[in-house]
Design an enzyme around this catalytic site. Structure first.
Site, PDB file in Angstrom:
ATOM      1  N   HIS A   1       0.746  -1.495  -0.004  1.00 10.80           N
ATOM      2  CA  HIS A   1      -0.190   0.040  -0.062  1.00 10.80           C
ATOM      3  C   HIS A   1       0.810   1.116  -0.121  1.00 10.80           C
ATOM      4  O   HIS A   1       1.949   1.331   0.370  1.00 10.80           O
ATOM      5  CB  HIS A   1      -0.966   0.184   1.319  1.00 10.80           C
ATOM      6  CG  HIS A   1      -1.982  -1.154   1.269  1.00 10.80           C
ATOM      7  ND1 HIS A   1      -2.323  -1.453   2.511  1.00 10.80           N
ATOM      8  CD2 HIS A   1      -2.379  -1.884   0.166  1.00 10.80           C
ATOM      9  CE1 HIS A   1      -3.246  -2.669   2.144  1.00 10.80           C
ATOM     10  NE2 HIS A   1      -3.141  -2.745   0.744  1.00 10.80           N
TER      11      HIS A   1
ATOM     12  N   LYS B   1       4.177   6.226   8.163  1.00  9.10           N
ATOM     13  CA  LYS B   1       3.584   5.061   9.001  1.00  9.10           C
ATOM     14  C   LYS B   1       4.676   4.728  10.120  1.00  9.10           C
ATOM     15  O   LYS B   1       5.846   4.554   9.462  1.00  9.10           O
ATOM     16  CB  LYS B   1       2.911   3.924   8.432  1.00  9.10           C
ATOM     17  CG  LYS B   1       1.917   4.309   7.462  1.00  9.10           C
ATOM     18  CD  LYS B   1       1.378   2.952   6.668  1.00  9.10           C
ATOM     19  CE  LYS B   1       0.218   3.250   5.606  1.00  9.10           C
ATOM     20  NZ  LYS B   1      -0.150   1.925   4.902  1.00  9.10           N
TER      21      LYS B   1
ATOM     22  N   TYR C   1      -0.594   1.114  14.035  1.00 11.70           N
ATOM     23  CA  TYR C   1      -0.141   1.977  13.017  1.00 11.70           C
ATOM     24  C   TYR C   1      -0.422   3.302  13.480  1.00 11.70           C
ATOM     25  O   TYR C   1      -1.580   3.765  14.157  1.00 11.70           O
ATOM     26  CB  TYR C   1      -0.933   2.205  11.704  1.00 11.70           C
ATOM     27  CG  TYR C   1      -1.032   0.923  11.034  1.00 11.70           C
ATOM     28  CD1 TYR C   1      -0.492   0.708   9.414  1.00 11.70           C
ATOM     29  CD2 TYR C   1      -1.888  -0.306  11.599  1.00 11.70           C
ATOM     30  CE1 TYR C   1      -0.794  -0.480   8.855  1.00 11.70           C
ATOM     31  CE2 TYR C   1      -1.983  -1.378  10.704  1.00 11.70           C
ATOM     32  CZ  TYR C   1      -1.665  -1.493   9.366  1.00 11.70           C
ATOM     33  OH  TYR C   1      -1.776  -2.703   8.481  1.00 11.70           O
TER      34      TYR C   1
ATOM     35  N   ASP D   1      -5.928  -6.414  -3.039  1.00  9.32           N
ATOM     36  CA  ASP D   1      -4.396  -6.485  -2.904  1.00  9.32           C
ATOM     37  C   ASP D   1      -4.213  -7.509  -4.019  1.00  9.32           C
ATOM     38  O   ASP D   1      -3.170  -7.384  -4.745  1.00  9.32           O
ATOM     39  CB  ASP D   1      -4.043  -7.051  -1.893  1.00  9.32           C
ATOM     40  CG  ASP D   1      -4.160  -5.773  -0.848  1.00  9.32           C
ATOM     41  OD1 ASP D   1      -4.155  -4.653  -1.230  1.00  9.32           O
ATOM     42  OD2 ASP D   1      -4.035  -6.121   0.502  1.00  9.32           O
TER      43      ASP D   1
END
Length: 202
Positions: free
Chosen positions: A62, A72, A132, A169
């Site tokens: 991603h 992140k 995250y 995905d």
């Protein structure tokens, strides 16, 4: 807090001290002073995410449009996972390079990836949790993905594992396809973003 820059520039591994005693343990996976010293600016946290994954789950690759992008800071408070960071910045000297770090609830390592880098992980145990800290909120139109099975990248997924992926995905483009479509971040834009963040702290 031990800090190590990864093979992908602008990505770092953080290893905090763990303090066990008769009650359990204490650990601080994110420490602002160590982070700012390594990265050059504080981490702005706009959103926190929490995912739970069964063994064999792959999430990613991603990434987000840059600017502003989405940095992140990730760690694994339960279970174990293989975290992978990919340089997707067109024009970067390390374009297409990746690095991988095992994150787990034994060592509580964390990984930071700056704006413009791609992120994926494989859950190595059932009920693996990833936390995250994200620099920008979720913005669906700006979110993109690449297939984690791109043969040109050859990411380090183990043989013989039964992988679980979302349909999105699994059907995502390869790195070359995304580059041809103009989806990937540009290195110069990312460097400008990093400098903007550092300048704001001077």
């Amino acid at each position: 807090m031990d800090v190590r820059e990864l093979a992908v520039p602008n990505a770092f591994e953080f290893t905090p001290p763990v303090f066990p005693d008769q009650r359990g343990l204490f650990v601080a996976p994110f420490q602002e002073a160590a982070f700012t010293k390594a990265v050059g600016h504080p981490l702005t946290v706009a959103q926190t995410n929490h995912s739970v994954s069964r063994r064999g789950t792959i999430r990613g690759i991603h990434f987000a449009d840059t600017p502003p992008g989405q940095a992140k800071y990730v760690y694994c408070p339960r279970g174990a996972l293989l975290d992978v960071i990919v340089d997707l910045r067109v024009g970067s000297p390390t374009f297409g390079t990746w690095d991988a770090v095992r994150l787990d609830s034994a060592d509580y390592r964390a990984v930071y990836l700056a704006e413009g880098l791609g992120h994926a992980f494989l859950a190595l145990e059932d009920d693996t949790v990833m936390g995250y800290l994200c620099s920008t909120p979720y913005n669906p139109p700006a979110e993109h993905g690449l297939t984690p099975f791109d043969p040109a990248l050859r990411l380090p997924w183990p043989d013989g594992e039964e992988f679980v992926l979302s349909d999105k995905d699994r059907s995502a483009p390869t790195l070359a396809e995304a580059e041809a479509a103009g989806l990937l971040p540009r290195y110069d834009d990312c460097l400008a973003r990093y400098e903007q963040l550092r300048a704001a702290t001077r």
